[in-house]
Scaffold this active site. Structure first.
Site, PDB file in Angstrom:
ATOM      1  N   GLU A  91     -28.504  62.555  46.423  1.00 32.75           N
ATOM      2  CA  GLU A  91     -28.204  62.515  44.996  1.00 32.75           C
ATOM      3  C   GLU A  91     -26.856  63.149  44.661  1.00 32.75           C
ATOM      4  O   GLU A  91     -26.065  62.574  43.918  1.00 32.75           O
ATOM      5  CB  GLU A  91     -29.316  63.224  44.213  1.00 32.75           C
ATOM      6  CG  GLU A  91     -30.624  62.456  44.146  1.00 32.75           C
ATOM      7  CD  GLU A  91     -30.551  61.273  43.186  1.00 32.75           C
ATOM      8  OE1 GLU A  91     -29.578  61.173  42.421  1.00 32.75           O
ATOM      9  OE2 GLU A  91     -31.474  60.440  43.219  1.00 32.75           O
ATOM     10  N   SER A  92     -26.613  64.346  45.171  1.00 31.00           N
ATOM     11  CA  SER A  92     -25.437  65.101  44.728  1.00 31.00           C
ATOM     12  C   SER A  92     -24.581  65.630  45.868  1.00 31.00           C
ATOM     13  O   SER A  92     -23.565  66.278  45.606  1.00 31.00           O
ATOM     14  CB  SER A  92     -25.884  66.293  43.882  1.00 31.00           C
ATOM     15  OG  SER A  92     -26.576  67.239  44.689  1.00 31.00           O
TER      16      SER A  92
END
Length: 684
Positions: free
Chosen positions: A558-559
Site C-alpha cells: 500500500e505505502s
C-alpha cells in the site's frame, strides 16, 4: 682493517635484522588489517576494546566511528568519541570532521562548529562531506552556496540550498534555484511549488526557450502536465521534454491523452533515429489493445525497429507472429510482457498446449527471477492440466528449491504438499508474538554492501549509512543504472528509512537482474522485505488479533512503509485507509494528521483486515482483493474456480490493478512468513 670490516659486517647484520623485524611487524599489521574488519556485527563491548587497545590507529578510529554511529541519542558521548578522529589525509577523516561539526551544533558549541566546518572545507574540499561545510558556512557567505550548486549539484545539501530561498528572493534567484532542482532533484520537497513560481505564476516571463523546456520537463516528470504545458508558452519541444510531457499527458483525461498522443507522434516523425522516438512508440503501444491507427501513424522506420510496436501488432492479431517477435527480441522486457500476455490468454481459455508453447518460447535462464518464477509455475500448471503429474511436480520442486519465497513459490508448494498460509486472524494468528507484543525479527543480518566504491563500503561498514548514501549519490551519474547499482542504491535508501524510493530501486533491480548467483538472489529478496515500525505493527496485530505478516504484506504494497503517502483518491497513511473507512473503524471522524500517525493507522488497518477476514471466513484471496477493490466488487467475482484453481481465479479478476495487487500481497505474506537468510538457502 680486518677488524673494521668485521664491525661493519656486524652493524649491517644488526641493521638488517632490525629492518627485517620492522618489515615483519609492519607486514603483520597489514595482514591483520586485511583479515580483521570493524563491522556492525561486533558488540559495543568488543568495539570499545578495539578503540582503547588496538595497536592500529586506523582500527581505533573505525571503532570510535562505529561506536559514535550508535550514540545518536547522546551528543556528549559522540563528541568524546569523535574527538581527534579527523587526523590524516584519509577521506574518512572528512566524515569524522563533519560529524564532529554536527555534534558541536547539537551541543550548542558554535565556535567549535565553525572551526570544524572551516577545517573540513580547507583540508577536504573535493569530498562529499565538504558539501555540508559549504551549506552551513554558506548561511553567511552566499558565494559558498553558489559554489556548492556548481561543484556538488546532486548532493542533498545542494538540493536543500536550492530549495531554501529567503522570502525576498528576486526572480533571477528563484529561476536559478528552480532550474537546479529541475535538473538534479525535481522530487525534492518543495521543488514543485518553486518550479511553478519560476514560471512566473505559469507565465514564464523572461526565460529562454531552453529554460522553459527544462522547467516544463521537470513539472511533467512530477505528473503536473497542466503546469508543464502552460510553462512552455508554445516553445518547440526537444525530444527529451516531448517524451516526458507526452507520457505525463497520457495519464490525464481524454483531452489530455489526445494531446499526449499528438506530441509523441510528432516526436517520432521529427526525430525518428532518436531513442526518444522508440520510447514514444512504446508508450503508444502500451495498452493491451492499442489503437492501430496510432501505430500506423508512426514512421515506418520506427515501426520496424520497435519491439513494442511488433508486440502490439501480435496482440491485435490474436497471437499471430508472436513466436517470431519473441525469437527476435528474447532479451527485451517488451518481449517478456508479450510472452505473458499470450500465455495468460491461453491459460484462461484452457488451451494448455498453446500456453506451454508460449511459456517455453523464451528460455527460463534468460528471464529475471520474478518472471522466471511465473514461467515455471505456469509450465508446471499446464503440465498438470494435461495429466503429466510427474513433469508438473518436477517443475514445481525446482521452483521451490531455487527461487526465494513469493507468490509463485507459495502456489507451487501448495500444489506439491498442500502447504498453506498460517492462521490470519484470532488468537492463533498472534501465537508467534510474545506476551509483551514482541517477536524475533527474522530479517537479513548485516552484510557488506560491495558497491565497488571503497569509501562507500567503509562508511556502510561503520554504520554511517546516510554518509554512504550521500557519497554514493554525489558521484557523476553514468547513464541508466545497472541492476547491481540499483541494488546498492536501494539498500542504501532503505538503511536511511527511505522505503518508498528504496523498494522502488530494488524492484527495478529484480526485473533487470538475469540469472544472479544465489547469495545475490536472496540478498535482493530479503532486502525487499524489511520490517520497519515493527513495534507499531506488533501492537496492532496483538490488539486486533491479526497475523503480523499480513499487516506487513499489506503495508508494503500500500505505502511501501511511508506514513505520509496519499493516494490519488485520498487514501492515507501506512495502510492507505480512506477517511470514511478509517472513521468507521475508529467510530469517529479523524484528521489527516491523525491518519498519518503510524500507530493509529496500523491499528485501524488491522481492524479493517479483521473485519474482512471475518467476512470472508479467512479466505486470503478475497481479503486481499477486497482491500484493494472493496468487498462488493470482490464478492461479485466469487465462483467455484476460487476453490478449485485459485491461481486461475485471480487471473480472471477484471481489474488489472486488483489482479496484480492480490498476487503481490499474497506473495509478500508468504515471503514474510518464510523469511530466511541467504546463507541458509545457498549452502543447502
Amino acid at each position: 682493517m680486518g677488524a673494521r670490516l668485521t664491525r661493519i659486517r656486524g652493524l649491517l647484520l644488526l641493521g638488517g635484522t632490525s629492518l627485517s623485524a620492522v618489515l615483519a611487524i609492519t607486514g603483520g599489521r597489514q595482514l591483520l588489517r586485511q583479515e580483521f574488519q570493524i563491522t556492525p556485527q561486533l558488540s559495543s563491548a568488543e568495539l570499545w576494546q578495539h578503540y582503547r587497545w588496538s595497536g592500529d590507529p586506523q582500527q581505533r578510529r573505525e571503532a570510535a566511528l562505529l561506536l559514535a554511529s550508535r550514540s545518536s541519542a547522546s551528543p556528549d558521548r559522540r563528541w568524546r568519541l569523535l574527538g581527534g578522529q579527523g587526523w590524516g589525509p584519509d577521506p574518512l577523516a572528512a566524515v569524522a570532521l563533519k560529524q564532529q561539526a554536527l555534534t558541536a551544533r547539537a551541543l550548542g558549541l558554535e565556535e567549535q562548529e565553525q572551526e570544524l566546518w572551516l577545517a573540513l572545507l580547507q583540508r577536504f574540499p573535493a569530498t562529499a562531506a565538504s558539501a555540508d561545510a559549504r551549506y552551513h558556512l554558506g548561511q553567511d557567505h552566499a558565494e559558498l552556496h553558489r559554489e556548492l550548486l556548481r561543484q556538488q549539484p546532486r548532493h542533498a545539501a545542494a538540493l536543500a540550498a536550492a530549495a531554501e530561498l529567503p522570502k525576498d528572493a528576486d526572480q533571477q534567484r528563484i529561476l536559478t534555484s528552480a532550474l537546479h532542482l529541475a535538473r538534479w532533484g525535481p522530487q525534492w520537497p518543495g521543488a514543485q511549488s518553486l518550479l511553478r513560481e519560476a514560471c512566473g505564476a505559469i507565465t514564464g516571463q523572461g526565460m529562454t526557450q531552453q529554460e522553459r523546456l527544462q522547467l516544463a520537463g521537470a513539472l511533467a516528470e512530477l505528473g503536473d502536465s497542466n503546469a508543464a504545458e502552460l510553462c512552455l508558452q508554445g516553445t518547440p519541444l526537444a525530444p527529451e521534454q516531448a517524451l516526458t510531457i507526452g507520457r505525463s499527458l497520457l495519464r490525464g483525461n481524454r483531452q489530455q491523452q489526445g494531446r499526449g498522443e499528438g506530441i509523441l507522434l510528432e516526436l517520432a516523425h521529427d526525430h525518428p533515429d532518436s531513442p526518444e522516438a522508440l520510447a514514444a512508440a512504446a508508450l503508444l503501444s502500451e495498452p493491451l489493445r492499442p489503437d492501430p491507427v496510432l501505430l500506423d501513424a508512426l514512421p515506418k522506420f520506427v515501426q520496424t525497429a520497435s519491439v513494442d510496436v511488433a508486440a502490439a501488432r501480435v496482440r491485435l492479431a490474436g497471437g499471430e507472429g508472436g513466436l517470431e517477435v519473441l525469437q527476435r527480441w528474447p532479451d527485451d522486457p517488451s518481449g517478456w510482457q508479450l510472452q505473458w500476455d499470450l500465455a495468460r490468454e491461453a491459460l484462461l481459455a484452457g488451451r494448455w498446449d498453446e500456453a506451454d508453447t508460449w511459456l517455453g518460447a523464451i528460455p527460463e535462464e534468460q528471464l529475471p527471477d520474478p518472471l522466471r518464477a511465473r514461467q515455471q509455475f505456469w509450465r508446471g500448471f499446464s503440465a498438470f492440466k494435461r495429466g503429466n503429474d510427474d513433469d508438473a511436480q518436477q517443475i514445481w520442486q525446482t521452483l521451490v528449491t531455487t527461487q526465494p519465497p513469493g507468490y509463485y513459490t507459495w502456489r507451487a508448494s501448495a500444489r506439491l504438499e498442500g502447504t498453506d498460509l498460517p492462521e490470519l486472524s484470532g488468537k492463533q494468528a498472534t501465537n508467534g508474538l510474545e506476551a509483551d507484543g514482541t517477536t524475533a525479527d527474522r530479517t537479513q543480518p548485516w552484510t557488506a554492501l560491495d558497491s565497488g566504491d571503497p569509501l562507500v563500503d567503509q562508511l556502510w561498514r561503520l554504520g554511517w549509512n546516510r554518509e554512504a548514501l550521500e557519497t554514493w549519490q554525489s558521484r557523476d551519474p553514468a547513464g541508466d543504472p545497472s541492476p547491481q547499482n540499483l541494488l546498492v542504491e536501494g539498500r542504501l535508501l532503505m538503511s536511511v528509512n527511505d522505503y518508498w524510493n528504496g523498494l522502488s530501486r530494488l524492484w527495478k533491480s529484480s526485473l533487470r537482474l538475469v540469472d544472479p548467483d544465489c547469495p545475490t538472489r536472496f540478498l535482493l529478496h530479503n532486502s525487499q522485505h524489511p520490517k520497519p515500525l515493527l513495534t507499531q505493527f506488533q501492537d496492532a496485530a496483538q490488539q486486533e488479533q491479526v497475523n503480523l505478516d499480513l499487516l506487513l504484506a499489506i503495508a508494503r504494497q500500500e505505502s511501501r512503509f511511508s506514513p505520509a503517502v496519499v493516494s490519488p483518491v485520498g487514501a492515507q497513511g501506512l495502510l492507505q485507509l480512506m477517511p470514511s473507512t478509517a472513521a468507521e473503524m475508529a467510530g469517529k471522524e479523524l484528521s489527516t494528521e491523525q491518519l498519518r500517525q503510524p500507530d493509529l493507522n496500523a491499528v485501524l488497518g488491522a481492524r479493517y483486515l479483521a473485519f474482512l477476514l471475518q467476512k470472508w471466513d479467512g479466505n486470503p484471496w478475497l481479503v486481499a482483493a477486497s482491500y484493494n477493490a472493496g468487498p462488493g466488487a470482490a464478492g461479485s467475482w466469487v465462483s467455484p474456480e476460487l476453490e478449485e484453481d485459485p491461481e486461475l481465479w485471480t487471473e480472471r479478476i477484471p481489474y488489472p490493478e486488483t489482479r496484480l495487487y492480490t498476487k503481490k500481497v499474497l506473495g509478500n505474506l508468504w515471503a514474510y512468513h518464510q523469511l530466511t537468510s541467504s546463507g541458509d538457502r545457498c549452502t543447502e
